[in-house]
Design a protein around this motif. Structure first.
Motif, PDB file in Angstrom:
ATOM      1  N   PRO A 246       0.820  -1.214   0.000  1.00  0.00           N
ATOM      2  CA  PRO A 246       0.000   0.000   0.000  1.00  0.00           C
ATOM      3  C   PRO A 246       0.857   1.268   0.000  1.00  0.00           C
ATOM      4  O   PRO A 246       0.483   2.264  -0.623  1.00  0.00           O
ATOM      5  CB  PRO A 246      -0.810  -0.127   1.299  1.00  0.00           C
ATOM      6  CG  PRO A 246      -0.865  -1.591   1.573  1.00  0.00           C
ATOM      7  CD  PRO A 246       0.456  -2.129   1.101  1.00  0.00           C
ATOM      8  N   GLU A 247       2.005   1.218   0.693  1.00  0.00           N
ATOM      9  CA  GLU A 247       2.877   2.385   0.749  1.00  0.00           C
ATOM     10  C   GLU A 247       3.435   2.732  -0.630  1.00  0.00           C
ATOM     11  O   GLU A 247       3.489   3.914  -1.016  1.00  0.00           O
ATOM     12  CB  GLU A 247       4.037   2.135   1.722  1.00  0.00           C
ATOM     13  CG  GLU A 247       3.646   2.062   3.183  1.00  0.00           C
ATOM     14  CD  GLU A 247       3.080   0.711   3.577  1.00  0.00           C
ATOM     15  OE1 GLU A 247       2.560   0.593   4.695  1.00  0.00           O
ATOM     16  OE2 GLU A 247       3.168  -0.243   2.756  1.00  0.00           O
ATOM     17  N   MET A 248       3.828   1.696  -1.389  1.00  0.00           N
ATOM     18  CA  MET A 248       4.371   1.949  -2.725  1.00  0.00           C
ATOM     19  C   MET A 248       3.303   2.514  -3.656  1.00  0.00           C
ATOM     20  O   MET A 248       3.590   3.374  -4.500  1.00  0.00           O
ATOM     21  CB  MET A 248       4.974   0.668  -3.295  1.00  0.00           C
ATOM     22  CG  MET A 248       6.223   0.197  -2.579  1.00  0.00           C
ATOM     23  SD  MET A 248       7.551   1.440  -2.610  1.00  0.00           S
ATOM     24  CE  MET A 248       8.041   1.373  -4.341  1.00  0.00           C
ATOM     25  N   ASN A 252       3.530   6.155  -5.521  1.00  0.00           N
ATOM     26  CA  ASN A 252       3.298   6.294  -6.956  1.00  0.00           C
ATOM     27  C   ASN A 252       2.228   7.331  -7.257  1.00  0.00           C
ATOM     28  O   ASN A 252       2.434   8.252  -8.062  1.00  0.00           O
ATOM     29  CB  ASN A 252       2.885   4.939  -7.549  1.00  0.00           C
ATOM     30  CG  ASN A 252       4.063   4.129  -8.052  1.00  0.00           C
ATOM     31  OD1 ASN A 252       4.471   4.269  -9.195  1.00  0.00           O
ATOM     32  ND2 ASN A 252       4.606   3.279  -7.194  1.00  0.00           N
ATOM     33  N   GLU A 253       1.067   7.180  -6.639  1.00  0.00           N
ATOM     34  CA  GLU A 253      -0.060   8.065  -6.949  1.00  0.00           C
ATOM     35  C   GLU A 253       0.203   9.493  -6.491  1.00  0.00           C
ATOM     36  O   GLU A 253      -0.169  10.452  -7.172  1.00  0.00           O
ATOM     37  CB  GLU A 253      -1.351   7.529  -6.316  1.00  0.00           C
ATOM     38  CG  GLU A 253      -1.838   6.208  -6.893  1.00  0.00           C
ATOM     39  CD  GLU A 253      -2.236   6.293  -8.367  1.00  0.00           C
ATOM     40  OE1 GLU A 253      -2.272   7.417  -8.926  1.00  0.00           O
ATOM     41  OE2 GLU A 253      -2.508   5.241  -8.968  1.00  0.00           O
ATOM     42  N   THR A 254       0.836   9.649  -5.342  1.00  0.00           N
ATOM     43  CA  THR A 254       1.125  10.995  -4.844  1.00  0.00           C
ATOM     44  C   THR A 254       2.173  11.678  -5.723  1.00  0.00           C
ATOM     45  O   THR A 254       2.062  12.866  -6.033  1.00  0.00           O
ATOM     46  CB  THR A 254       1.611  10.932  -3.385  1.00  0.00           C
ATOM     47  OG1 THR A 254       0.619  10.268  -2.586  1.00  0.00           O
ATOM     48  CG2 THR A 254       1.835  12.329  -2.826  1.00  0.00           C
ATOM     49  N   THR A 255       3.164  10.922  -6.145  1.00  0.00           N
ATOM     50  CA  THR A 255       4.179  11.458  -7.061  1.00  0.00           C
ATOM     51  C   THR A 255       3.536  11.904  -8.368  1.00  0.00           C
ATOM     52  O   THR A 255       3.808  13.010  -8.874  1.00  0.00           O
ATOM     53  CB  THR A 255       5.259  10.398  -7.352  1.00  0.00           C
ATOM     54  OG1 THR A 255       5.954  10.079  -6.151  1.00  0.00           O
ATOM     55  CG2 THR A 255       6.258  10.903  -8.388  1.00  0.00           C
ATOM     56  N   HIS A 355      -9.162   6.534  -2.285  1.00  0.00           N
ATOM     57  CA  HIS A 355      -8.829   7.958  -2.275  1.00  0.00           C
ATOM     58  C   HIS A 355      -7.637   8.278  -1.383  1.00  0.00           C
ATOM     59  O   HIS A 355      -6.965   9.298  -1.589  1.00  0.00           O
ATOM     60  CB  HIS A 355     -10.045   8.773  -1.840  1.00  0.00           C
ATOM     61  CG  HIS A 355     -11.164   8.764  -2.839  1.00  0.00           C
ATOM     62  ND1 HIS A 355     -11.105   9.457  -4.034  1.00  0.00           N
ATOM     63  CD2 HIS A 355     -12.363   8.126  -2.829  1.00  0.00           C
ATOM     64  CE1 HIS A 355     -12.218   9.255  -4.709  1.00  0.00           C
ATOM     65  NE2 HIS A 355     -12.996   8.457  -4.010  1.00  0.00           N
ATOM     66  N   GLY A 356      -7.357   7.422  -0.402  1.00  0.00           N
ATOM     67  CA  GLY A 356      -6.254   7.686   0.501  1.00  0.00           C
ATOM     68  C   GLY A 356      -4.887   7.598  -0.141  1.00  0.00           C
ATOM     69  O   GLY A 356      -3.895   8.056   0.428  1.00  0.00           O
ATOM     70  N   ALA A 357      -4.801   6.997  -1.331  1.00  0.00           N
ATOM     71  CA  ALA A 357      -3.511   6.879  -2.012  1.00  0.00           C
ATOM     72  C   ALA A 357      -3.092   8.179  -2.687  1.00  0.00           C
ATOM     73  O   ALA A 357      -1.929   8.343  -3.049  1.00  0.00           O
ATOM     74  CB  ALA A 357      -3.565   5.761  -3.055  1.00  0.00           C
ATOM     75  N   TYR A 358      -4.032   9.115  -2.846  1.00  0.00           N
ATOM     76  CA  TYR A 358      -3.733  10.390  -3.504  1.00  0.00           C
ATOM     77  C   TYR A 358      -3.493  11.431  -2.414  1.00  0.00           C
ATOM     78  O   TYR A 358      -4.389  12.190  -2.049  1.00  0.00           O
ATOM     79  CB  TYR A 358      -4.882  10.800  -4.421  1.00  0.00           C
ATOM     80  CG  TYR A 358      -5.159   9.776  -5.503  1.00  0.00           C
ATOM     81  CD1 TYR A 358      -4.593   9.905  -6.765  1.00  0.00           C
ATOM     82  CD2 TYR A 358      -5.961   8.666  -5.257  1.00  0.00           C
ATOM     83  CE1 TYR A 358      -4.831   8.958  -7.765  1.00  0.00           C
ATOM     84  CE2 TYR A 358      -6.204   7.717  -6.240  1.00  0.00           C
ATOM     85  CZ  TYR A 358      -5.637   7.874  -7.490  1.00  0.00           C
ATOM     86  OH  TYR A 358      -5.869   6.934  -8.460  1.00  0.00           O
ATOM     87  N   ALA A 359      -2.276  11.447  -1.895  1.00  0.00           N
ATOM     88  CA  ALA A 359      -1.959  12.250  -0.707  1.00  0.00           C
ATOM     89  C   ALA A 359      -1.064  13.434  -1.042  1.00  0.00           C
ATOM     90  O   ALA A 359      -0.101  13.719  -0.332  1.00  0.00           O
ATOM     91  CB  ALA A 359      -1.307  11.359   0.347  1.00  0.00           C
ATOM     92  N   GLY A 367      -5.694  10.597   5.834  1.00  0.00           N
ATOM     93  CA  GLY A 367      -5.626  10.741   7.286  1.00  0.00           C
ATOM     94  C   GLY A 367      -4.201  10.980   7.754  1.00  0.00           C
ATOM     95  O   GLY A 367      -3.462  11.783   7.179  1.00  0.00           O
ATOM     96  N   LYS A 368      -3.792  10.245   8.802  1.00  0.00           N
ATOM     97  CA  LYS A 368      -2.453  10.418   9.372  1.00  0.00           C
ATOM     98  C   LYS A 368      -1.391   9.535   8.706  1.00  0.00           C
ATOM     99  O   LYS A 368      -0.260   9.463   9.194  1.00  0.00           O
ATOM    100  CB  LYS A 368      -2.488  10.113  10.872  1.00  0.00           C
ATOM    101  CG  LYS A 368      -3.211  11.168  11.700  1.00  0.00           C
ATOM    102  CD  LYS A 368      -3.113  10.833  13.182  1.00  0.00           C
ATOM    103  CE  LYS A 368      -3.768  11.916  14.024  1.00  0.00           C
ATOM    104  NZ  LYS A 368      -3.691  11.605  15.479  1.00  0.00           N
ATOM    105  N   ASP A 369      -1.739   8.867   7.629  1.00  0.00           N
ATOM    106  CA  ASP A 369      -0.764   8.043   6.916  1.00  0.00           C
ATOM    107  C   ASP A 369       0.440   8.917   6.546  1.00  0.00           C
ATOM    108  O   ASP A 369       0.299   9.909   5.819  1.00  0.00           O
ATOM    109  CB  ASP A 369      -1.409   7.481   5.648  1.00  0.00           C
ATOM    110  CG  ASP A 369      -0.500   6.508   4.903  1.00  0.00           C
ATOM    111  OD1 ASP A 369       0.678   6.404   5.289  1.00  0.00           O
ATOM    112  OD2 ASP A 369      -0.973   5.862   3.960  1.00  0.00           O
ATOM    113  N   PRO A 370       1.645   8.591   7.022  1.00  0.00           N
ATOM    114  CA  PRO A 370       2.815   9.464   6.818  1.00  0.00           C
ATOM    115  C   PRO A 370       3.422   9.410   5.418  1.00  0.00           C
ATOM    116  O   PRO A 370       4.287  10.223   5.094  1.00  0.00           O
ATOM    117  CB  PRO A 370       3.810   8.941   7.850  1.00  0.00           C
ATOM    118  CG  PRO A 370       3.493   7.483   7.955  1.00  0.00           C
ATOM    119  CD  PRO A 370       1.989   7.393   7.815  1.00  0.00           C
TER     120      PRO A 370
END
Length: 408
Positions: A246-248, A252-255, A355-359, A367-370
């Protein structure tokens, strides 16, 4: 293109309980192979001709303006037809709508004629901007920027109920009806005990990429750039390991979101500077997830912050094993969002998993996902977007990003 096709056409084997969703989705699944072959054939033939090489800036601008004018007319005609068929006071909707349907066919024909050249102009403008920004290794964007506006597939997202994690994602036909969507979600949730949600998307990182057809020029360019960044990353460790964790996926999506936004802004400043003042600056989620019922309330109701706080509360409840309470809370929050003008059909674990992957923003469904914080921090420490993309694209784990973000 061969690499992407190979990934797309990989044989599927049901290894986990979540793989069982295929018994419910098989009849609705999107045909990527057929779409890829048709799109690639069209793009390769047009790309080889290089029509934009013979157009000056004024001619390019005229092509874009004409296309968006036609697209706006098409949307208005379709809206008028929908109003006629849903108006209970109209006794013969078929007869009244006939003239609008005839006009819509004419506009659709003109749009189809102009679609390819319009896409070529945007590809050229974005390519020139990417070169100016220095996001190239061989003096030109690679892979070449190729996209096609199309009716996008919808995405079925499933997450475990006791934690927020996108465990599976299946692409569905664009024409799947709302009734079919609801039935599919219910089947997955009732028979497999997962949280399920079918979401609309703005683009897909195939090659050529699939992009939503919209009259919002800034959002269109941002989406094209976002999906091209996925193509760029696919040839490097970060993209290859997209599904490793999930972190990767979030990296990817945030980048891609950060890069898409910056490239889009640069294209607008270069080719459409006179439109900067009238282009709406809204969070991407607004265009892809739901409609805004009362736009004027945006200033007094902070959607992003409210969703951020909702995610934190849900995470806390799930961590305590209070799954039912968490789901009741999400439904109450959905109603709260609805009352404030945001028509979210369903708010559940799968919603946050997607939606949480687009940070790319401080307050989001993450949320608080770092992870998103680390990506944004790393971008802030780089002198240019090109430096950021080059460095992060070769990262193969979240721990590598954390070390780089802290020690740069």
């Amino acid at each position: 293109m061969i690499l992407i096709l190979a990934i797309t056409t990989s044989t599927w084997y049901p290894n986990t309980s979540s793989d069982s969703i295929r018994r419910y989705t098989r009849s609705f699944e999107f045909d990527y192979i057929g779409w890829e072959l048709a799109a690639a054939r069209e793009k390769i033939s047009l790309y080889s001709l290089g029509p934009t090489h013979y157009l000056n800036n004024v001619q390019q601008r005229k092509i874009i303006e004409d296309y968006f004018r036609l697209l706006s007319s098409s949307n208005k005609l379709q809206q008028r037809i929908n109003e006629i068929y849903t108006d209970p006071q109209v006794l013969s909707p078929e007869e009244k709508a006939l003239q609008f349907e005839t006009e819509l066919e004419k506009v659709a024909h003109l749009l189809n004629l102009q679609k390819s050249i319009t896409e070529s102009v945007l590809q050229y403008q974005i390519s020139q901007t990417v070169k100016t920004l220095g996001i190239t290794d061989i003096g030109t964007p690679f892979p070449p920027i190729l996209f096609q506006t199309t009716k996008l597939p919808k995405q079925l997202i499933i997450s475990p109920r006791d934690t927020i994690n996108q465990e599976k994602s299946v692409s569905l036909n664009a024409d799947i009806t709302l009734n079919e969507i609801i039935e599919l979600e219910n089947n997955v949730e009732e028979n497999l005990n997962y949280s399920a949600l079918v979401v609309p998307i703005g683009g897909v990182g195939t090659y050529p990429t699939m992009v939503i057809n919209t009259t919002d020029l800034k959002f269109l360019i941002e989406t094209i750039a976002h999906e091209w960044i996925h193509n760029y990353l696919t040839l490097r460790p970060l993209g290859i390991r997209y599904a490793a964790s999930p972190e990767m996926r979030t990296i990817n999506e945030t980048t891609a979101s950060i890069a898409g936004s910056e490239i889009s802004q640069a294209v607008i400043e270069t080719f459409y500077s006179d439109l900067i003042e009238i282009i709406p600056i809204l969070p991407k989620t607004f265009q892809t997830s739901f409609s805004i019922k009362k736009p004027f309330q945006y200033q007094i109701f902070n959607f992003s912050k409210e969703m951020y706080q909702t995610r934190i509360k849900v995470d806390d409840l799930l961590a305590d094993g209070k799954v039912d309470i968490a789901e009741q809370f999400m439904e109450s929050q959905r109603l709260y969002f609805w009352e404030n003008g945001y028509q979210i059909r369903k708010l559940n674990q799968a919603y946050f998993a997607f939606h949480g992957a687009y940070a790319d923003q401080p307050f989001s469904a993450a949320g608080k996902d770092p992870v998103g914080d680390d990506v944004r921090f790393f971008r802030g420490r780089q002198t240019s977007l090109a430096s950021f993309i080059r460095k992060i694209s070769w990262m193969y784990s979240y721990s590598q990003l954390r070390i780089a973000a802290k020690t740069f």
